[in-house]
Design an enzyme around this catalytic site. Structure first.
Site, PDB file in Angstrom:
ATOM      1  N   GLU A 228     -18.052 -25.901   1.344  1.00  0.00           N
ATOM      2  CA  GLU A 228     -17.208 -25.461   0.014  1.00  0.00           C
ATOM      3  C   GLU A 228     -18.895 -24.451  -0.617  1.00  0.00           C
ATOM      4  O   GLU A 228     -19.403 -25.152  -1.490  1.00  0.00           O
ATOM      5  CB  GLU A 228     -16.928 -26.579  -1.419  1.00  0.00           C
ATOM      6  CG  GLU A 228     -15.723 -27.408  -0.733  1.00  0.00           C
ATOM      7  CD  GLU A 228     -14.746 -27.197  -0.732  1.00  0.00           C
ATOM      8  OE1 GLU A 228     -14.646 -25.648  -1.678  1.00  0.00           O
ATOM      9  OE2 GLU A 228     -13.377 -27.737  -0.352  1.00  0.00           O
ATOM     10  N   CYS A 262     -18.457 -22.995  -9.956  1.00  0.00           N
ATOM     11  CA  CYS A 262     -18.116 -22.540  -8.335  1.00  0.00           C
ATOM     12  C   CYS A 262     -16.602 -21.638  -8.554  1.00  0.00           C
ATOM     13  O   CYS A 262     -16.051 -20.176  -8.319  1.00  0.00           O
ATOM     14  CB  CYS A 262     -18.111 -23.132  -7.045  1.00  0.00           C
ATOM     15  SG  CYS A 262     -17.132 -24.435  -7.075  1.00  0.00           S
TER      16      CYS A 262
HETATM   17  P1  NDP Z   1     -28.108 -25.111  -3.145  1.00  0.00           P
HETATM   18  O1  NDP Z   1     -27.094 -24.595  -2.667  1.00  0.00           O
HETATM   19  O2  NDP Z   1     -29.451 -25.090  -2.732  1.00  0.00           O
HETATM   20  O3  NDP Z   1     -28.207 -26.441  -3.612  1.00  0.00           O
HETATM   21  C1  NDP Z   1     -27.007 -27.649  -3.331  1.00  0.00           C
HETATM   22  C2  NDP Z   1     -27.044 -28.444  -2.257  1.00  0.00           C
HETATM   23  O4  NDP Z   1     -27.552 -28.078  -1.168  1.00  0.00           O
HETATM   24  C3  NDP Z   1     -28.570 -29.507  -3.224  1.00  0.00           C
HETATM   25  O5  NDP Z   1     -28.114 -30.720  -2.501  1.00  0.00           O
HETATM   26  C4  NDP Z   1     -29.729 -29.015  -1.607  1.00  0.00           C
HETATM   27  O6  NDP Z   1     -30.565 -29.793  -2.729  1.00  0.00           O
HETATM   28  C5  NDP Z   1     -29.180 -28.739  -1.065  1.00  0.00           C
HETATM   29  N1  NDP Z   1     -29.443 -28.041  -0.065  1.00  0.00           N
HETATM   30  C6  NDP Z   1     -30.082 -27.165  -0.268  1.00  0.00           C
HETATM   31  N2  NDP Z   1     -30.252 -25.929   1.714  1.00  0.00           N
HETATM   32  C7  NDP Z   1     -30.367 -26.659   1.360  1.00  0.00           C
HETATM   33  C8  NDP Z   1     -30.761 -26.991   3.017  1.00  0.00           C
HETATM   34  N3  NDP Z   1     -31.459 -25.770   3.990  1.00  0.00           N
HETATM   35  N4  NDP Z   1     -30.654 -27.918   3.975  1.00  0.00           N
HETATM   36  C9  NDP Z   1     -30.278 -29.187   3.338  1.00  0.00           C
HETATM   37  N5  NDP Z   1     -29.471 -29.014   2.438  1.00  0.00           N
HETATM   38  C10 NDP Z   1     -30.002 -28.035   1.312  1.00  0.00           C
HETATM   39  O7  NDP Z   1     -27.863 -24.251  -5.063  1.00  0.00           O
HETATM   40  P2  NDP Z   1     -28.681 -23.969  -6.172  1.00  0.00           P
HETATM   41  O8  NDP Z   1     -29.177 -25.403  -6.797  1.00  0.00           O
HETATM   42  O9  NDP Z   1     -29.927 -23.229  -5.368  1.00  0.00           O
HETATM   43  O10 NDP Z   1     -28.082 -23.451  -6.572  1.00  0.00           O
HETATM   44  C11 NDP Z   1     -28.031 -21.692  -6.310  1.00  0.00           C
HETATM   45  C12 NDP Z   1     -27.132 -21.343  -6.450  1.00  0.00           C
HETATM   46  O11 NDP Z   1     -26.161 -22.133  -5.655  1.00  0.00           O
HETATM   47  C13 NDP Z   1     -25.310 -20.986  -7.426  1.00  0.00           C
HETATM   48  O12 NDP Z   1     -26.303 -19.653  -8.302  1.00  0.00           O
HETATM   49  C14 NDP Z   1     -24.560 -20.755  -6.818  1.00  0.00           C
HETATM   50  O13 NDP Z   1     -24.544 -19.670  -6.672  1.00  0.00           O
HETATM   51  C15 NDP Z   1     -24.628 -22.078  -5.722  1.00  0.00           C
HETATM   52  N6  NDP Z   1     -24.301 -22.592  -5.982  1.00  0.00           N
HETATM   53  C16 NDP Z   1     -22.650 -23.433  -5.696  1.00  0.00           C
HETATM   54  C17 NDP Z   1     -22.092 -24.243  -5.854  1.00  0.00           C
HETATM   55  C18 NDP Z   1     -20.717 -24.784  -5.845  1.00  0.00           C
HETATM   56  O14 NDP Z   1     -20.079 -25.476  -6.835  1.00  0.00           O
HETATM   57  N7  NDP Z   1     -20.236 -24.222  -4.907  1.00  0.00           N
HETATM   58  C19 NDP Z   1     -22.602 -25.403  -6.647  1.00  0.00           C
HETATM   59  C20 NDP Z   1     -24.303 -25.375  -7.506  1.00  0.00           C
HETATM   60  C21 NDP Z   1     -24.813 -24.398  -6.527  1.00  0.00           C
HETATM   61  P3  NDP Z   1     -31.849 -29.142  -3.088  1.00  0.00           P
HETATM   62  O15 NDP Z   1     -31.926 -29.251  -4.256  1.00  0.00           O
HETATM   63  O16 NDP Z   1     -32.631 -30.611  -2.315  1.00  0.00           O
HETATM   64  O17 NDP Z   1     -32.356 -28.489  -2.418  1.00  0.00           O
END
Ligand code: NDP
Length: 453
Positions: A228, A262
């Site tokens: 997602e 999102c």
């Molecule tokens: P991330 O995608 O980095 O974070 C979402 C989750 O993924 C967190 O738990 C994060 O962990 C984890 N994660 C990120 N990279 C990895 C990886 N390589 N391996 C395992 N887990 C990972 O989002 P951000 O917090 O940086 O938000 C930035 C952007 O993400 C927003 O601008 C938006 O575009 C998108 N976003 C979209 C969402 C949605 O509802 N679809 C929700 C949130 C963000 P950790 O925090 O420890 O890095």
């Protein structure tokens, strides 16, 4: 290693979270594996009893949960309370409906009997984001547990107390140890968990960047994953739209949760005949939103969840203005630690970040188009495909446009939202797989054919 978690309203560090050691991760994996046989063999009714109890605990603890959500990611108090209630209702919905969703499906063939069974697969590892720190988790958790799976949760780094609070809710509801484990781990440790043979599948809600990394790791060990990811939903305003309703919906869809949703409307695609009036009224309504303390009822626009997210957003706004977008409202960081005011960019076009990228914050982009046909073309001129909405007095016309939108959910005269009764998910680079409803529940089951000749 510990991470400092500042309160987005004040910048004060209120919590320091230590990463788990490899021994602690091993213990959580072991507990999940140990819990699976008994949990998966429980009747659906008995699993439902735990989920119903969880709904009760969520409601009992709503004040405390709200405070944690607001302290960790800045959510407005009423938005947090509504989110908690949505989680409770989802637990009850899947407790009531799982039996029907999981019921074996007879399929007539030349066999004496042939049918499909939906069997649990084991431990589902969930990587979840901070924007709806409870709902994103319960959206996968309630159907997954009801299907007979167990779960491990790696929540976003900035919401560790929300993660622990969710685990505490399940524990208080009587879920056996190991049914939901919380992992405070970094991304490298997460990759190891994905590869661990005790983990059956992975689900992510988050950015495209995280999706590419997690899906690649899951692919390297041939594990099922649901993605997602982000979106840049079109909000198509046709010339016959009811503007009172449409403007109110535009403000709500774009600015609730500080725009960090999102499925928020992000690209407002407006036909010329109504554009001037819509834009004037949208700017006027959005201009009334007030940033401030998210616990104060006078605040109507939450702070952003983190300062780095605000910086990234502001850069996207600046680059879009440099490329020719017209700034009608906002456009500069607010006074508070992570505030960003309601911002509206007009005349957004190809090549600008506001056209090409997701703006994950309180910034609306206006794209003016000639007519319905151009509106559809522009709505689909994006790499994203999560949701979209159409606003018109003619429902049949709206439905026709909705059917042409390339996305996972298209709404007519309503804001795109997740609903436990309807499947939820994206197309194109917004991801794949579905959550919620029967489709979501079946994602993490073994869809097994039984054939008796
Ligand atoms: P991330 O995608 O980095 O974070 C979402 C989750 O993924 C967190 O738990 C994060 O962990 C984890 N994660 C990120 N990279 C990895 C990886 N390589 N391996 C395992 N887990 C990972 O989002 P951000 O917090 O940086 O938000 C930035 C952007 O993400 C927003 O601008 C938006 O575009 C998108 N976003 C979209 C969402 C949605 O509802 N679809 C929700 C949130 C963000 P950790 O925090 O420890 O890095």
């Amino acid at each position: 290693m510990t991470t400092e978690i500042p309160n987005p309203a004040t910048g004060q560090v209120e919590h320091r979270q230590a990463l788990m050691t490899s021994n602690a991760v091993e213990a959580a994996l072991h507990a999940a594996q140990a819990a699976f046989p008994e949990w998966s063999q429980r009747s659906v009714q008995a699993r439902g009893d735990v989920l119903r109890a969880a709904a009760g605990v969520l409601r009992e603890r709503r004040q405390d949960l709200q405070q944690v959500m607001t302290a960790e990611m800045g959510k407005l108090k009423p938005e947090a309370l509504a989110e908690i209630e949505k989680c409770a209702a989802a637990c009850e919905f899947y407790a009531d409906n799982a039996q029907g969703y999981l019921h074996p499906e007879q399929i007539a063939t030349e066999a004496q009997s042939s049918y499909v069974r939906y069997e649990p697969i084991g431990c589902v590892f969930a990587v979840m984001p901070w924007n709806f720190p409870l709902w994103q988790v319960f959206r996968f958790l309630a159907p997954t547990l009801m299907a007979g799976n167990v779960a491990l949760l790696k929540h976003a780094t900035n919401v560790p107390r929300c993660a622990d609070a969710i685990a505490a809710v399940l524990q208080a509801a009587g879920a056996p140890e190991g049914v939901l484990g919380v992992l405070h781990i970094d991304n490298d440790q997460a990759a190891e968990v994905i590869c661990d043979p005790r983990v059956a599948a992975v689900t992510l809600t988050g950015s495209e960047r995280a999706g590419k990394s997690i899906a690649a790791t899951a692919g390297s060990v041939l594990k099922k994953c649901v993605m997602e990811l982000g979106g840049s939903d079109a909000f198509v305003v046709l010339e016959d739209a009811d503007l009172d309703k449409t403007v109110a919906a535009a403000v709500k869809s774009r600015f609730d949760n500080a725009g960090q949703t999102c499925i928020a409307a992000k690209r407002f695609i407006v036909v010329e005949a109504i554009a001037e009036t819509f834009v004037t009224r949208f700017v006027e309504a959005a201009g009334k939103l007030r940033t401030g303390d998210p616990n104060d009822s006078a605040t109507t626009l939450a702070p952003m969840a983190r300062q780095d997210l605000r910086e990234e957003l502001h850069q996207q706004v600046g680059a879009s203005v440099q490329a020719g977008a017209k700034l009608l409202l906002g456009g500069a960081p607010g006074q508070g630690y992570a505030d960003y005011p309601a911002t509206i960019l007009d005349h957004v076009g190809p090549g600008m970040p506001a056209y090409e990228q997701e703006l994950f914050g309180p910034v609306a982009s206006i794209l003016r188009v000639k007519d319905e046909a151009e509106a559809v073309r522009v709505a689909n001129d994006t790499s994203f495909g999560l949701g979209g909405s159409v606003w018109t007095a003619d429902a049949a016309r709206g439905e026709r446009v909705a059917q042409q939108l390339q996305c996972g959910a298209a709404f007519v005269n309503a804001i795109v939202k997740s609903d436990v009764r309807l499947p939820f998910g994206g197309s194109k680079r917004s991801g794949f797989g579905r959550e919620l409803a029967q489709h979501g529940m079946h994602e993490f089951t073994n869809i097994k054919t039984i054939y008796v000749a």
